[in-house]
Design a protein around this motif. Structure first.
Motif, short mmCIF file in Angstrom:
data_model
loop_
_atom_site.label_atom_id
_atom_site.label_comp_id
_atom_site.label_asym_id
_atom_site.label_seq_id
_atom_site.Cartn_x
_atom_site.Cartn_y
_atom_site.Cartn_z
N PRO A 127 0.84 -1.21 0.00
CA PRO A 127 0.00 0.00 0.00
C PRO A 127 0.87 1.25 0.00
CG PRO A 127 -0.66 -1.53 1.74
CD PRO A 127 0.65 -2.01 1.22
N PRO A 128 0.45 2.29 -0.70
CA PRO A 128 1.24 3.54 -0.70
C PRO A 128 1.52 4.08 0.69
CG PRO A 128 -0.53 3.64 -2.34
CD PRO A 128 -0.74 2.39 -1.56
N GLU A 129 0.56 3.88 1.60
CA GLU A 129 0.72 4.38 2.97
C GLU A 129 1.88 3.70 3.70
OE1 GLU A 129 -3.60 4.79 1.77
OE2 GLU A 129 -2.06 3.24 1.64
N GLU A 130 2.27 2.52 3.22
CA GLU A 130 3.33 1.74 3.89
C GLU A 130 4.61 1.71 3.06
OE1 GLU A 130 2.73 0.67 6.87
OE2 GLU A 130 0.60 1.22 6.81
N ARG A 147 3.49 2.61 -9.37
CA ARG A 147 2.32 2.18 -8.60
C ARG A 147 1.16 1.82 -9.51
NH1 ARG A 147 3.17 6.19 -4.17
NH2 ARG A 147 4.42 5.08 -2.62
N LEU A 148 0.27 1.02 -8.95
CA LEU A 148 -0.93 0.58 -9.64
C LEU A 148 -2.12 1.44 -9.23
CD1 LEU A 148 -0.58 -3.25 -9.01
CD2 LEU A 148 0.19 -2.01 -11.02
N ARG A 157 -8.56 8.91 -2.79
CA ARG A 157 -7.35 8.08 -2.66
C ARG A 157 -6.31 8.35 -3.74
NH1 ARG A 157 -4.98 4.23 -0.09
NH2 ARG A 157 -3.95 2.48 -1.10
N LEU A 158 -6.73 8.88 -4.86
CA LEU A 158 -5.83 9.03 -6.00
C LEU A 158 -4.55 9.81 -5.66
CD1 LEU A 158 -5.22 8.53 -8.95
CD2 LEU A 158 -6.65 10.52 -9.52
N PRO A 159 -4.61 10.94 -4.94
CA PRO A 159 -3.36 11.65 -4.63
C PRO A 159 -2.36 10.80 -3.85
CG PRO A 159 -5.24 13.07 -4.23
CD PRO A 159 -5.79 11.70 -4.47
N THR A 160 -2.86 9.92 -2.99
CA THR A 160 -1.99 9.03 -2.23
C THR A 160 -1.33 8.01 -3.14
OG1 THR A 160 -3.38 9.29 -0.27
CG2 THR A 160 -1.89 7.40 -0.31
N ALA A 198 -3.51 13.70 -12.83
CA ALA A 198 -3.21 13.63 -11.39
C ALA A 198 -1.73 13.41 -11.11
CB ALA A 198 -4.02 12.51 -10.75
N SER A 199 -1.07 12.69 -12.00
CA SER A 199 0.32 12.29 -11.75
C SER A 199 1.35 13.07 -12.54
CB SER A 199 0.50 10.81 -12.06
OG SER A 199 0.35 10.57 -13.46
N GLY A 200 0.94 13.60 -13.69
CA GLY A 200 1.90 14.21 -14.60
C GLY A 200 2.80 13.19 -15.28
N LEU A 201 2.38 11.94 -15.27
CA LEU A 201 3.18 10.85 -15.82
C LEU A 201 2.43 10.12 -16.94
CD1 LEU A 201 4.42 9.28 -12.46
CD2 LEU A 201 5.82 10.59 -14.07
#
Length: 270
Positions: A127-130, A147-148, A157-160, A198-201
């Motif tokens: 998880p992004p949080e971890e 990330r997926l 959740r998207l910004p995370t 959201a990501s610029g990617l």
């Protein structure tokens, strides 16, 4: 990694090919890796794991074959290092699960993977949080953490999800595991644009893409098209027919057809 997506005067989608390291054995997977890299713009190299929770039967069985053949993490990195002796250009993204990387140690893994020549990492179940400790280690080793995002990734959740993501974002086009459902190009167009903003990617779309026709459809709306199960299926099919059929040739034939479809998808009349 970013250079692969930003090519002057070439605005087509990239073909991203997934294979499992050590499937059906190390030497054959090395030959497949070399050949697939001639067709693909980026190669995802699976790190075999005993409990690949995001995978359907095709890649689960590939992981089992690789583990049965004795493939360890050091062997995966050895494949990358050996590959880099003749190909210093094609980006290699390692893809797998957290437990083997955690056991290896984040800093040690990032350093060894980078030294071997890997460019990025996808960890399906982190998880992004971890992920801060892993991300710190990868960034220090100049590797991308990719990330997926999924159809259920909402605006809150998207910004995370996209925070500290680099290289590209991998959009999982269907809910569920790999190689079962089919992707719908019309359904992924808006999420792809949303992730770009959201990501610029760049955004590569995977899961549910098995035919050249479907790959071409997705290539018209995405920055990259990821195909895994369709290639791994060819390994299983060749093994089932016995020793008279060349496993590598069968995989590379499929890869060539998919690459052609992706690269021609945006040309006039495609």
């Amino acid at each position: 990694m970013s250079r692969a997506f930003h090519r002057e005067n070439d605005h087509r989608a990239l073909f991203v090919a997934y294979i499992m390291a050590g499937d059906p054995d190390l030497e054959t997977s090395f030959e497949i890796l070399k050949g697939v890299a001639d067709e693909a713009d980026i190669v995802e190299l699976g790190m075999p794991f005993s409990d690949p929770m995001a995978e359907g039967p095709t890649i689960q069985l590939a992981a089992q074959r690789a583990l049965k053949a004795g493939t360890k993490m050091k062997d995966v990195l050895g494949l990358v290092r050996r590959f880099r002796e003749t190909d210093t250009v094609t980006p290699i993204v390692l893809m797998g699960y957290l437990n083997p990387v955690l056991s290896y140690g984040f800093e040690a893994f990032a350093n060894d993977a980078s030294d071997a020549g890997a460019d990025g990492l996808i960890i399906v179940d982190c998880p992004p949080e971890e992920a801060d400790a892993l991300t710190d280690a990868l960034e220090a080793a100049k590797m991308n953490l990719i990330r997926l995002a999924t159809p259920t990734t909402d605006d809150r959740r998207l910004p995370t999800v996209v925070k500290r993501t680099s290289g590209f974002v991998y959009y999982v086009s269907v809910a569920g595991v790999t190689g079962v459902k089919e992707a719908d190009a019309d359904a992924v167009a808006k999420p792809v644009q949303r992730l770009r903003e959201a990501s610029g990617l760049p955004v590569a779309v995977g899961f549910g893409i098995k035919t050249p026709e479907r790959a071409a459809e997705v290539a018209r709306v995405a920055d990259g098209v990821v195909v895994g199960s369709a290639l791994v299926d060819e390994i299983a099919g060749a093994l089932e027919t016995g020793s008279n059929e060349n496993v590598t040739e069968r995989v590379l034939s499929k890869a060539a057809a998919l690459a052609k479809a992706v690269r021609s998808a945006r040309s006039r009349g495609a």
